[in-house]
Design an enzyme around this catalytic site. Sequence first.
Site, PDB file in Angstrom:
ATOM      1  N   THR A   1      75.369   6.738  69.758  1.00  0.00           N
ATOM      2  CA  THR A   1      74.159   6.434  69.445  1.00  0.00           C
ATOM      3  C   THR A   1      73.144   7.114  70.519  1.00  0.00           C
ATOM      4  O   THR A   1      73.157   7.187  71.679  1.00  0.00           O
ATOM      5  CB  THR A   1      73.957   4.719  69.470  1.00  0.00           C
ATOM      6  OG1 THR A   1      72.394   4.666  69.117  1.00  0.00           O
ATOM      7  CG2 THR A   1      74.068   4.258  70.839  1.00  0.00           C
TER       8      THR A   1
ATOM      9  N   VAL B   1      75.794   1.829  58.419  1.00  0.00           N
ATOM     10  CA  VAL B   1      75.744   1.059  57.247  1.00  0.00           C
ATOM     11  C   VAL B   1      76.753   1.489  56.287  1.00  0.00           C
ATOM     12  O   VAL B   1      76.965   1.167  55.255  1.00  0.00           O
ATOM     13  CB  VAL B   1      74.517   1.386  56.575  1.00  0.00           C
ATOM     14  CG1 VAL B   1      73.240   0.868  57.445  1.00  0.00           C
ATOM     15  CG2 VAL B   1      74.289   2.610  55.937  1.00  0.00           C
TER      16      VAL B   1
ATOM     17  N   PRO C   1      79.164  12.671  73.225  1.00  0.00           N
ATOM     18  CA  PRO C   1      79.448  14.090  74.089  1.00  0.00           C
ATOM     19  C   PRO C   1      77.831  14.556  74.378  1.00  0.00           C
ATOM     20  O   PRO C   1      77.885  15.610  75.187  1.00  0.00           O
ATOM     21  CB  PRO C   1      79.969  14.995  72.708  1.00  0.00           C
ATOM     22  CG  PRO C   1      79.748  14.057  71.526  1.00  0.00           C
ATOM     23  CD  PRO C   1      79.457  12.768  71.867  1.00  0.00           C
TER      24      PRO C   1
ATOM     25  N   HIS D   1      72.252  -3.239  60.858  1.00  0.00           N
ATOM     26  CA  HIS D   1      71.291  -2.342  59.740  1.00  0.00           C
ATOM     27  C   HIS D   1      71.735  -2.737  58.414  1.00  0.00           C
ATOM     28  O   HIS D   1      71.216  -2.130  57.626  1.00  0.00           O
ATOM     29  CB  HIS D   1      71.231  -0.766  60.226  1.00  0.00           C
ATOM     30  CG  HIS D   1      70.296  -0.660  61.411  1.00  0.00           C
ATOM     31  ND1 HIS D   1      70.211   0.460  62.245  1.00  0.00           N
ATOM     32  CD2 HIS D   1      69.362  -1.616  62.032  1.00  0.00           C
ATOM     33  CE1 HIS D   1      69.410   0.331  63.251  1.00  0.00           C
ATOM     34  NE2 HIS D   1      68.875  -0.682  63.113  1.00  0.00           N
TER      35      HIS D   1
ATOM     36  N   GLN E   1      75.241  -0.003  64.224  1.00  0.00           N
ATOM     37  CA  GLN E   1      73.881   0.200  63.427  1.00  0.00           C
ATOM     38  C   GLN E   1      74.316   1.032  62.354  1.00  0.00           C
ATOM     39  O   GLN E   1      73.434   1.289  61.517  1.00  0.00           O
ATOM     40  CB  GLN E   1      73.063   1.273  64.498  1.00  0.00           C
ATOM     41  CG  GLN E   1      72.612   0.611  65.621  1.00  0.00           C
ATOM     42  CD  GLN E   1      72.215   1.458  66.809  1.00  0.00           C
ATOM     43  OE1 GLN E   1      70.981   2.090  66.943  1.00  0.00           O
ATOM     44  NE2 GLN E   1      73.135   2.103  67.482  1.00  0.00           N
TER      45      GLN E   1
HETATM   46  P1  OAD Z   1      71.398   9.205  66.005  1.00  0.00           P
HETATM   47  O1  OAD Z   1      71.556  10.319  64.764  1.00  0.00           O
HETATM   48  O2  OAD Z   1      70.123   9.055  66.369  1.00  0.00           O
HETATM   49  O3  OAD Z   1      72.459   9.515  67.200  1.00  0.00           O
HETATM   50  C1  OAD Z   1      73.782   9.918  66.822  1.00  0.00           C
HETATM   51  C2  OAD Z   1      74.431  10.079  68.239  1.00  0.00           C
HETATM   52  O4  OAD Z   1      75.802  10.196  67.974  1.00  0.00           O
HETATM   53  C3  OAD Z   1      73.977  11.340  69.079  1.00  0.00           C
HETATM   54  O5  OAD Z   1      73.295  10.839  70.126  1.00  0.00           O
HETATM   55  C4  OAD Z   1      74.964  12.333  69.038  1.00  0.00           C
HETATM   56  O6  OAD Z   1      74.898  13.019  70.365  1.00  0.00           O
HETATM   57  C5  OAD Z   1      76.322  11.265  69.165  1.00  0.00           C
HETATM   58  N1  OAD Z   1      77.363  11.786  68.638  1.00  0.00           N
HETATM   59  C6  OAD Z   1      77.481  12.934  67.557  1.00  0.00           C
HETATM   60  N2  OAD Z   1      79.016  13.185  67.561  1.00  0.00           N
HETATM   61  C7  OAD Z   1      79.625  12.231  68.223  1.00  0.00           C
HETATM   62  C8  OAD Z   1      81.157  11.906  68.539  1.00  0.00           C
HETATM   63  N3  OAD Z   1      81.945  12.963  67.996  1.00  0.00           N
HETATM   64  N4  OAD Z   1      81.218  10.768  69.340  1.00  0.00           N
HETATM   65  C9  OAD Z   1      80.300  10.047  69.768  1.00  0.00           C
HETATM   66  N5  OAD Z   1      78.849  10.384  69.580  1.00  0.00           N
HETATM   67  C10 OAD Z   1      78.678  11.521  68.802  1.00  0.00           C
HETATM   68  O7  OAD Z   1      72.109   7.789  65.161  1.00  0.00           O
HETATM   69  P2  OAD Z   1      72.005   6.327  66.052  1.00  0.00           P
HETATM   70  O8  OAD Z   1      71.587   6.465  67.155  1.00  0.00           O
HETATM   71  O9  OAD Z   1      73.054   5.672  65.012  1.00  0.00           O
HETATM   72  O10 OAD Z   1      68.710   3.145  61.174  1.00  0.00           O
HETATM   73  O11 OAD Z   1      70.702   5.849  64.814  1.00  0.00           O
HETATM   74  C11 OAD Z   1      70.099   4.711  64.859  1.00  0.00           C
HETATM   75  C12 OAD Z   1      69.556   4.358  63.889  1.00  0.00           C
HETATM   76  O12 OAD Z   1      68.384   5.179  63.428  1.00  0.00           O
HETATM   77  C13 OAD Z   1      70.480   4.366  62.608  1.00  0.00           C
HETATM   78  O13 OAD Z   1      71.289   2.996  62.541  1.00  0.00           O
HETATM   79  C14 OAD Z   1      69.447   4.411  61.313  1.00  0.00           C
HETATM   80  C15 OAD Z   1      68.347   5.524  61.980  1.00  0.00           C
HETATM   81  O14 OAD Z   1      67.141   5.536  61.512  1.00  0.00           O
HETATM   82  C16 OAD Z   1      68.660   2.710  60.016  1.00  0.00           C
HETATM   83  O15 OAD Z   1      69.225   3.252  58.906  1.00  0.00           O
HETATM   84  C17 OAD Z   1      67.945   1.492  59.915  1.00  0.00           C
END
Ligand code: OAD
Length: 271
Positions: A208, A121, A235, A137, A119
């Site tokens: 995610t 970019v 985490p 995305h 997801q």
């Molecule tokens: P989020 O910001 O919603 O979630 C990020 C996740 O990464 C959280 O659950 C954190 O706990 C986790 N995290 C943090 N540090 C980490 C690490 N070191 N290792 C593994 N995980 C970790 O981001 P996304 O789920 O990617 O869309 O968001 C989905 C979409 O929402 C994005 O692609 C974006 C946004 O709107 C668009 O830009 C279209």
Amino acid sequence: MSPHGPQPGCGFDREDPLAGAVEVLAEHVRAAQRVLVLTGAGVSVASGLPTYRGDEQSRYADKRALQDAFGSTIRKDPAGFWDRFRQRRAELQAASPNAAHHALSELARCSPSFCLATQNVDGLHGRAGSVGVVELHGNAFRERCLDDACSTDPWPAADLTAGLPHCPTCGGVARPDLVLFGEGDDARWTPLRSFVAEGVDVLLLVGTSGVVSVPTQLCQLVREAGPAWIAEINPRPTDQDELRSLLDDQFAFPAEVLLPALVGALGAGEG
Ligand code: OAD
């Protein structure tokens, strides 16, 4: 799948939780013919890039950044959008792939059939050597015409220090080739649907939150296609009930710690 969703820690080595997690993951990946990985913003945290949500450092804690995530913003004010987007692109450009990106590019060699979807970019998977990444995305370093009626394919972005980029065909204003809120992205799922249609043995969701429906949709697609083992690496494991109900296991470790350990256990790059 457990009828009650994941039971974190099940079967773990209590003395060394990381080794226990690696053992469980490695066992499933070794037995798998077809492995699918979906990543989110968490994989790029160790590259210094913020997640979208979670705390005051997150991208959407800045109301302006949240507004720019809507497709309507660039249509209303392309100049303002591009002023801010140039800055964001520079931040993404300055980041480097971390151990999680590198491990995923190596994981591709550990499975007879492997697909990486993201997801994100930021283009960091590609810069770490992953090929054929399905960018659900889009990519901040590609552009396309803002006019939906213009059929020019997206193109690699050129350096832009000021002003607005333009479409090479019609001369209209260009936009980053991203999927923003309020915009459809179904065509970007096509390669993923093709991969899933042939079956998936292991699906890993890495970094995610599941607040956006992509991970849930993907899990449903995979479950419909046949039996699969689905696990999350994060985490802070997801608190989204629907998504949790689709998982078999959750591993509460940073991606940049657990994935290199997994690849090490699988012996990627050896022989
Ligand atoms: P989020 O910001 O919603 O979630 C990020 C996740 O990464 C959280 O659950 C954190 O706990 C986790 N995290 C943090 N540090 C980490 C690490 N070191 N290792 C593994 N995980 C970790 O981001 P996304 O789920 O990617 O869309 O968001 C989905 C979409 O929402 C994005 O692609 C974006 C946004 O709107 C668009 O830009 C279209």
